[in-house]
Design an enzyme around this catalytic site. Structure first.
Site, PDB file in Angstrom:
ATOM      1  CE  LYS A 129      -4.438   1.016   0.171  1.00  0.00           C
ATOM      2  NZ  LYS A 129      -5.572   0.186  -0.268  1.00  0.00           N
ATOM      3  CG  ASP A 139      -7.310   3.296  -0.844  1.00  0.00           C
ATOM      4  OD1 ASP A 139      -7.783   2.154  -0.801  1.00  0.00           O
ATOM      5  OD2 ASP A 139      -7.372   4.076   0.127  1.00  0.00           O
TER       6      ASP A 139
HETATM    7  P1  NDP Z   1     -13.011   7.736  -2.715  1.00  0.00           P
HETATM    8  O1  NDP Z   1     -11.956   8.744  -2.502  1.00  0.00           O
HETATM    9  O2  NDP Z   1     -13.568   7.554  -4.079  1.00  0.00           O
HETATM   10  O3  NDP Z   1     -14.248   8.016  -1.735  1.00  0.00           O
HETATM   11  C1  NDP Z   1     -14.081   8.039  -0.359  1.00  0.00           C
HETATM   12  C2  NDP Z   1     -15.415   8.394   0.294  1.00  0.00           C
HETATM   13  O4  NDP Z   1     -15.306   8.251   1.698  1.00  0.00           O
HETATM   14  C3  NDP Z   1     -15.819   9.836   0.063  1.00  0.00           C
HETATM   15  O5  NDP Z   1     -17.216   9.935   0.092  1.00  0.00           O
HETATM   16  C4  NDP Z   1     -15.197  10.539   1.254  1.00  0.00           C
HETATM   17  O6  NDP Z   1     -15.803  11.770   1.578  1.00  0.00           O
HETATM   18  C5  NDP Z   1     -15.399   9.519   2.341  1.00  0.00           C
HETATM   19  N1  NDP Z   1     -14.308   9.641   3.342  1.00  0.00           N
HETATM   20  C6  NDP Z   1     -13.008   9.395   3.131  1.00  0.00           C
HETATM   21  N2  NDP Z   1     -12.284   9.630   4.230  1.00  0.00           N
HETATM   22  C7  NDP Z   1     -13.150  10.026   5.146  1.00  0.00           C
HETATM   23  C8  NDP Z   1     -13.004  10.414   6.486  1.00  0.00           C
HETATM   24  N3  NDP Z   1     -11.826  10.441   7.122  1.00  0.00           N
HETATM   25  N4  NDP Z   1     -14.132  10.745   7.158  1.00  0.00           N
HETATM   26  C9  NDP Z   1     -15.339  10.731   6.521  1.00  0.00           C
HETATM   27  N5  NDP Z   1     -15.532  10.376   5.243  1.00  0.00           N
HETATM   28  C10 NDP Z   1     -14.455  10.044   4.570  1.00  0.00           C
HETATM   29  O7  NDP Z   1     -12.411   6.371  -2.159  1.00  0.00           O
HETATM   30  P2  NDP Z   1     -12.897   4.871  -2.442  1.00  0.00           P
HETATM   31  O8  NDP Z   1     -14.370   4.820  -2.637  1.00  0.00           O
HETATM   32  O9  NDP Z   1     -12.006   4.307  -3.465  1.00  0.00           O
HETATM   33  O10 NDP Z   1     -12.499   4.167  -1.053  1.00  0.00           O
HETATM   34  C11 NDP Z   1     -13.427   4.022   0.030  1.00  0.00           C
HETATM   35  C12 NDP Z   1     -12.952   2.907   0.950  1.00  0.00           C
HETATM   36  O11 NDP Z   1     -12.889   1.682   0.210  1.00  0.00           O
HETATM   37  C13 NDP Z   1     -11.543   3.075   1.548  1.00  0.00           C
HETATM   38  O12 NDP Z   1     -11.529   2.477   2.817  1.00  0.00           O
HETATM   39  C14 NDP Z   1     -10.663   2.263   0.594  1.00  0.00           C
HETATM   40  O13 NDP Z   1      -9.477   1.847   1.214  1.00  0.00           O
HETATM   41  C15 NDP Z   1     -11.592   1.095   0.312  1.00  0.00           C
HETATM   42  N6  NDP Z   1     -11.334   0.320  -0.899  1.00  0.00           N
HETATM   43  C16 NDP Z   1     -11.250   0.908  -2.132  1.00  0.00           C
HETATM   44  C17 NDP Z   1     -11.041   0.132  -3.254  1.00  0.00           C
HETATM   45  C18 NDP Z   1     -11.029   0.712  -4.624  1.00  0.00           C
HETATM   46  O14 NDP Z   1     -10.926  -0.058  -5.581  1.00  0.00           O
HETATM   47  N7  NDP Z   1     -11.151   2.020  -4.801  1.00  0.00           N
HETATM   48  C19 NDP Z   1     -10.849  -1.318  -3.150  1.00  0.00           C
HETATM   49  C20 NDP Z   1     -11.031  -1.849  -1.827  1.00  0.00           C
HETATM   50  C21 NDP Z   1     -11.241  -1.044  -0.757  1.00  0.00           C
HETATM   51  P3  NDP Z   1     -15.108  13.142   1.104  1.00  0.00           P
HETATM   52  O15 NDP Z   1     -15.310  13.212  -0.380  1.00  0.00           O
HETATM   53  O16 NDP Z   1     -15.809  14.198   1.854  1.00  0.00           O
HETATM   54  O17 NDP Z   1     -13.659  13.010   1.492  1.00  0.00           O
HETATM   55  O1  2IT Z   2      -7.852  -1.572  -0.852  1.00  0.00           O
HETATM   56  C1  2IT Z   2      -7.779  -2.041  -2.015  1.00  0.00           C
HETATM   57  O2  2IT Z   2      -7.898  -3.246  -2.233  1.00  0.00           O
HETATM   58  C2  2IT Z   2      -7.596  -1.091  -3.126  1.00  0.00           C
HETATM   59  N1  2IT Z   2      -7.525   0.101  -2.893  1.00  0.00           N
HETATM   60  C3  2IT Z   2      -7.446  -1.617  -4.529  1.00  0.00           C
HETATM   61  C4  2IT Z   2      -6.039  -2.086  -4.782  1.00  0.00           C
HETATM   62  C5  2IT Z   2      -5.729  -2.469  -6.204  1.00  0.00           C
HETATM   63  O3  2IT Z   2      -4.556  -2.786  -6.432  1.00  0.00           O
HETATM   64  O4  2IT Z   2      -6.601  -2.469  -7.067  1.00  0.00           O
END
Ligand code: NDP
Ligand code: 2IT
Length: 443
Positions: free
Chosen positions: A125, A165
């Site tokens: 990561k 992420d």
């Molecule tokens: P994005 O940046 O697209 O969206 C994040 C969302 O969560 C936004 O709505 C954001 O609000 C909110 N958020 C983030 N940090 C905080 C915080 N500290 N407090 C309150 N709200 C918060 O990220 P993703 O959708 O990609 O990721 C969301 C989660 O999923 C994370 O935990 C990530 O690690 C996990 N994840 C993502 C993957 C991927 O493929 N993208 C794969 C597997 C897991 P705001 O816009 O106001 O910041």
């Molecule tokens: O938390 C996760 O699994 C991700 N942010 C996606 C990682 C990836 O390599 O697609």
């Protein structure tokens, strides 16, 4: 003292001020204690001591110039945790809260998640405490270029393949890919989540949210139920949340909440995803704008989405966003399942409580593995120099999620803890990595 608690105490002593990393290590190690007891070879070969220590931790200065001509300095990270079963793989988080402990918890979780996918990918990561919010495209470009001008030394299509992420989406991946290509002269699959015009995979954008819903549907099916007709609450409104809402709605559920870091919406008629996509994906705006599209919907800046009565809850924002009191409210409201789109969104006591009360609780390392699994499918397509259709990728993703549910379900039963999917997922993810480490000797 037991082997597991000895190793955990050492993790805490050697990694001060990294509470999220301690939390993730404790959850995994305590739930695999049964396997470690059954297999003395793991202790003999110091598998736990080795698995909690990253292969390497890279930290670097990221200077960039803002639109006013001022020099700004952020900190960059890449923690390459374990490559026993494949090249390092995992996302890059861009958020002001990022620090070494958060990147280490995410990298550690990624080892087991990637193992569960059944694909050959190791755990890593990275990211930075840079905040893309409120920055111009040019500022984001200059940051990404500076970040990659150091990171490129450590990554490669067969070495380490970063991805998105929080805060890292298509725009950031594009800028980083362009910089990597320019510095190395290589046109290779060094990042995933790329745009479709330059080597990205169809369905990668949707994959984490879709995969979450596929796994949940399988978990419900196993309990004689289905998503159709269920009321769902979702937190977050980013990549994972948006496509979870899309697929859950497609399968006949009604999603009534979403949130961002400023507040949350409750739309009793079901979320208007077109409006959310316009606000978030097109305008890079705030959910408070939702009322302009749906005047009847409620917008709150206090409390949380977990106060809304639901059958299924999908935390899809960030770590530690669902606490014990939220879990108690969910149980009081007769929630059936909680499945994590985010990484470690549920506090440990809240997770224990949900399991104890018989809620079907699917931990993030299983439930959100569809994103990284589809990243691995993007790597396969890049290696083949071919692109598969959306339907092909989506079908593979669905199979992978069904298979992950099967593995966590079987392992929970095998250790006499039916429906304890934390134990099931950790055991299944761990065994494959531990066996690969054993086979490769004490490295
Ligand atoms: P994005 O940046 O697209 O969206 C994040 C969302 O969560 C936004 O709505 C954001 O609000 C909110 N958020 C983030 N940090 C905080 C915080 N500290 N407090 C309150 N709200 C918060 O990220 P993703 O959708 O990609 O990721 C969301 C989660 O999923 C994370 O935990 C990530 O690690 C996990 N994840 C993502 C993957 C991927 O493929 N993208 C794969 C597997 C897991 P705001 O816009 O106001 O910041
Ligand atoms: O938390 C996760 O699994 C991700 N942010 C996606 C990682 C990836 O390599 O697609």
């Amino acid at each position: 003292m037991s082997y597991v608690s000895d190793v955990l105490n050492a993790v805490i002593a050697k990694n001060p001020a990294q509470p999220e990393f301690h939390q993730a290590a404790k959850e995994v190690l305590e739930s695999i204690a049964c396997v470690v007891e059954d297999n003395p070879k793991y202790k003999k070969n110091a598998i736990l001591e080795r698995i909690v220590e990253p292969d390497r931790q890279i930290m670097f200065r990221v200077p960039w110039v803002d639109d006013g001509g001022n020099i700004r300095v952020n900190r960059g990270f890449r923690v390459q945790f374990n490559n026993a079963i494949g090249p390092y793989k995992g996302g890059l988080r861009l958020h002001p809260s990022v620090n070494l402990g958060i990147i280490k918890f995410l990298g550690f979780e990624q080892i087991f998640k990637n193992s569960l996918t059944g694909l050959p990918i190791g755990g890593a990561k990275g990211g930075s405490d840079f905040d893309p919010k409120g920055k111009s495209d040019n500022e984001v470009f200059r940051f990404c270029q500076s970040f990659m001008s150091e990171l490129f030394k450590y990554i490669g299509a067969d070495t380490d393949v970063p991805a998105g992420d929080i805060g890292t989406g298509g725009r950031e991946i594009g800028y980083m890919y362009g910089t990597y290509k320019k510095l190395t002269g290589l046109y290779e699959g060094v990042l995933t989540g790329k745009g479709l015009t330059y080597g990205g995979s169809l369905a990668r954008t949707e994959a984490t949210g879709y995969g979450l819903v596929y796994l949940t549907e399988e978990m419900l099916k196993n309990a004689g139920k289905s998503l159709a007709g269920m009321t769902v609450t979702v937190s977050g409104s980013g990549n994972v949340a948006i496509y979870a809402v899309q697929k859950a709605t497609e399968l006949g559920a009604k999603v009534v909440t979403m949130s961002d870091s400023n507040g949350w919406i409750y739309d009793k008629n079901g979320i208007d995803l077109k409006a959310v996509k316009e606000i978030k994906e097109v305008n890079r705006g705030r959910l408070s704008d939702y009322a302009k599209y749906r005047p009847d919907a409620e917008y709150h800046t206090t409390g949380s989405v977990w106060s809304v009565k639901c059958d299924i809850a999908f935390p899809c924002a960030t770590q530690n966003e669902l606490n014990l009191s939220d879990a108690a409210t969910l149980v009081k409201n007769k929630v059936l399942a909680v499945a994590e789109g985010a990484n470690m969104p549920t506090y440990p006591d809240a997770a224990d409580y949900l399991i104890e009360k018989g809620v079907l609780y699917a931990p993030g390392k299983a439930a959100n593995a569809g994103g990284v699994a589809t990243s691995a499918l993007e790597m396969s397509q890049n290696s083949q120099r071919l692109s598969w259709t959306f339907a092909e990728v989506d079908a593979k993703l669905k199979n992978i999620m069904i298979n992950i549910f099967g593995q966590m379900n079987e392992n929970a039963e095998r250790y006499g803890k039916k429906n304890n999917f934390v134990l099931g997922a950790n055991v299944a993810g761990f065994i494959k990595v531990a066996e690969a480490m054993l086979a490769q000797g004490p490295q």
